[in-house]
Scaffold this motif. Structure first.
Motif, mmCIF file in Angstrom:
data_model
loop_
_atom_site.group_PDB
_atom_site.id
_atom_site.type_symbol
_atom_site.label_atom_id
_atom_site.label_comp_id
_atom_site.label_asym_id
_atom_site.label_seq_id
_atom_site.Cartn_x
_atom_site.Cartn_y
_atom_site.Cartn_z
ATOM 1 N N ASN A 17 0.811 -1.221 0.000
ATOM 2 C CA ASN A 17 0.000 0.000 0.000
ATOM 3 C C ASN A 17 0.847 1.275 0.000
ATOM 4 O O ASN A 17 0.599 2.199 0.757
ATOM 5 N N GLY A 18 1.898 1.293 -0.829
ATOM 6 C CA GLY A 18 2.707 2.497 -0.974
ATOM 7 C C GLY A 18 3.692 2.752 0.137
ATOM 8 O O GLY A 18 4.237 3.847 0.252
ATOM 9 N N THR A 19 3.949 1.764 0.977
ATOM 10 C CA THR A 19 4.890 1.932 2.074
ATOM 11 C C THR A 19 5.721 0.660 2.227
ATOM 12 O O THR A 19 5.393 -0.377 1.668
ATOM 13 N N THR A 20 6.790 0.747 2.984
ATOM 14 C CA THR A 20 7.632 -0.415 3.263
ATOM 15 C C THR A 20 7.258 -0.964 4.629
ATOM 16 O O THR A 20 7.175 -0.218 5.604
ATOM 17 N N VAL A 21 7.007 -2.278 4.669
ATOM 18 C CA VAL A 21 6.614 -2.943 5.910
ATOM 19 C C VAL A 21 7.471 -4.183 6.108
ATOM 20 O O VAL A 21 8.112 -4.671 5.176
ATOM 21 N N GLU A 22 7.494 -4.716 7.305
ATOM 22 C CA GLU A 22 8.144 -5.990 7.588
ATOM 23 C C GLU A 22 7.145 -7.097 7.282
ATOM 24 O O GLU A 22 6.002 -7.060 7.748
ATOM 25 N N SER A 23 7.571 -8.057 6.477
ATOM 26 C CA SER A 23 6.672 -9.123 6.061
ATOM 27 C C SER A 23 7.457 -10.417 5.884
ATOM 28 O O SER A 23 8.619 -10.386 5.466
ATOM 29 N N PHE A 24 6.831 -11.544 6.192
ATOM 30 C CA PHE A 24 7.473 -12.820 5.924
ATOM 31 C C PHE A 24 7.616 -12.979 4.412
ATOM 32 O O PHE A 24 6.664 -12.765 3.669
ATOM 33 N N ARG A 49 5.562 -11.805 -15.718
ATOM 34 C CA ARG A 49 6.484 -10.957 -14.964
ATOM 35 C C ARG A 49 5.747 -9.692 -14.550
ATOM 36 O O ARG A 49 5.003 -9.115 -15.336
ATOM 37 N N PHE A 50 5.924 -9.293 -13.316
ATOM 38 C CA PHE A 50 5.319 -8.070 -12.801
ATOM 39 C C PHE A 50 6.421 -7.162 -12.284
ATOM 40 O O PHE A 50 7.390 -7.629 -11.689
ATOM 41 N N ASN A 51 6.256 -5.858 -12.496
ATOM 42 C CA ASN A 51 7.178 -4.908 -11.876
ATOM 43 C C ASN A 51 6.680 -4.585 -10.466
ATOM 44 O O ASN A 51 5.552 -4.899 -10.107
ATOM 45 N N HIS A 52 7.534 -3.965 -9.685
ATOM 46 C CA HIS A 52 7.166 -3.557 -8.331
ATOM 47 C C HIS A 52 6.225 -2.356 -8.364
ATOM 48 O O HIS A 52 6.184 -1.616 -9.346
ATOM 49 N N SER A 53 5.524 -2.138 -7.283
ATOM 50 C CA SER A 53 4.622 -0.996 -7.179
ATOM 51 C C SER A 53 5.386 0.290 -6.849
ATOM 52 O O SER A 53 4.854 1.387 -7.010
ATOM 53 N N MET A 54 6.640 0.139 -6.379
ATOM 54 C CA MET A 54 7.511 1.286 -6.107
ATOM 55 C C MET A 54 8.895 0.932 -6.646
ATOM 56 O O MET A 54 9.182 -0.225 -6.925
ATOM 57 N N MET A 55 9.742 1.937 -6.785
ATOM 58 C CA MET A 55 11.091 1.724 -7.306
ATOM 59 C C MET A 55 11.888 0.828 -6.356
ATOM 60 O O MET A 55 11.733 0.923 -5.138
ATOM 61 N N VAL A 56 12.732 -0.023 -6.921
ATOM 62 C CA VAL A 56 13.670 -0.809 -6.125
ATOM 63 C C VAL A 56 15.066 -0.253 -6.358
ATOM 64 O O VAL A 56 15.336 0.361 -7.386
ATOM 65 N N HIS A 57 15.952 -0.458 -5.407
ATOM 66 C CA HIS A 57 17.284 0.132 -5.484
ATOM 67 C C HIS A 57 18.326 -0.791 -6.103
ATOM 68 O O HIS A 57 19.417 -0.352 -6.431
ATOM 69 N N TYR A 58 18.019 -2.055 -6.298
ATOM 70 C CA TYR A 58 19.048 -3.023 -6.696
ATOM 71 C C TYR A 58 19.138 -3.276 -8.194
ATOM 72 O O TYR A 58 20.067 -3.964 -8.638
ATOM 73 N N VAL A 141 5.512 10.920 8.499
ATOM 74 C CA VAL A 141 5.313 9.488 8.694
ATOM 75 C C VAL A 141 6.236 8.712 7.756
ATOM 76 O O VAL A 141 6.899 7.775 8.139
ATOM 77 N N GLN A 142 6.264 9.113 6.499
ATOM 78 C CA GLN A 142 7.122 8.470 5.512
ATOM 79 C C GLN A 142 7.357 9.446 4.379
ATOM 80 O O GLN A 142 6.440 10.127 3.946
ATOM 81 N N SER A 143 8.601 9.507 3.901
ATOM 82 C CA SER A 143 8.876 10.326 2.725
ATOM 83 C C SER A 143 8.282 9.611 1.526
ATOM 84 O O SER A 143 8.549 8.427 1.307
ATOM 85 N N PRO A 144 7.460 10.297 0.761
ATOM 86 C CA PRO A 144 6.804 9.640 -0.360
ATOM 87 C C PRO A 144 7.804 9.320 -1.470
ATOM 88 O O PRO A 144 8.712 10.100 -1.731
ATOM 89 N N PRO A 145 7.660 8.172 -2.112
ATOM 90 C CA PRO A 145 8.585 7.801 -3.175
ATOM 91 C C PRO A 145 8.231 8.462 -4.503
ATOM 92 O O PRO A 145 7.079 8.742 -4.778
ATOM 93 N N SER A 146 9.255 8.712 -5.300
ATOM 94 C CA SER A 146 9.030 9.168 -6.673
ATOM 95 C C SER A 146 8.646 7.961 -7.505
ATOM 96 O O SER A 146 9.004 6.830 -7.187
#
Length: 172
Positions: A17-24, A49-58, A141-146
């Motif tokens: 949902n547009g944020t980073t969470v801890e998940s199994f 193949r699906f892309n991520h909902s937000m940018m990944v750094h790797y 709360v969280q810096s919004p991602p570009s």
């Protein structure tokens, strides 16, 4: 599947949902992305193949592969005339995939993939006035991602001369 502690998964960062969470199972996308990049370089057929909902750094935009629940997966098939062998291993905290098979492509032919960002989207600032803070205070709360729209180009060269360039995928 499912991504649970009972199935051997640990907690790590995941997008939700547009944020980073801890998940199994968080982080499993780095494994899928590494395999995806080996698969496309071996020129196997990617069927899902699906892309991520937000940018990944790797990886660069459009070079990622997201896995989520039972609705995002990476699938491919061996479209070659010979069997393949996929080797995956970890060393020093880095995962590797090698795909072995009978090479049928000409030795003077090479392929590469180039990421192109078509457009970027800057996030809008959202204010939630719930009355819980002091008058005039701001709580981040969280810096919004570009965001961005990107496409991945497959480039084919023969004897070092570009012979073809086609859009391989698009991501939003």
């Amino acid at each position: 599947s499912p991504f649970t502690q009972e199935n051997g998964y640990e907690l790590a960062g995941a997008y939700q949902n547009g944020t980073t969470v801890e998940s199994f199972g968080g982080g499993i996308c780095q494994v899928a992305t590494t395999l995806y990049n080996a698969v496309i370089r071996a020129e196997l057929e990617v069927t899902m193949r699906f892309n991520h909902s937000m940018m990944v750094h790797y990886v660069e935009p459009s070079m990622d592969a997201a896995i989520a629940g039972d609705y995002k997966d990476l699938r491919f098939k061996n479209n070659l005339d010979a069997p393949i062998y996929i080797e995956g291993y970890c060393s020093g905290g880095i995962i590797y995939f090698n795909i072995y098979g009978k090479e049928t492509r000409p030795a003077n032919r090479e392929i590469s993939f180039e990421s192109e960002t078509v457009s970027t989207t800057e996030p809008k600032t959202e204010f939630n006035l719930d009355g819980s803070g002091a008058l005039g205070s701001v709580n981040v709360v969280q810096s919004p991602p570009s965001g961005c729209i990107a496409q991945l180009w497959k480039v084919v060269k023969v004897d070092g001369v570009e012979q073809g360039r086609e859009i391989f995928n698009k991501s939003n």
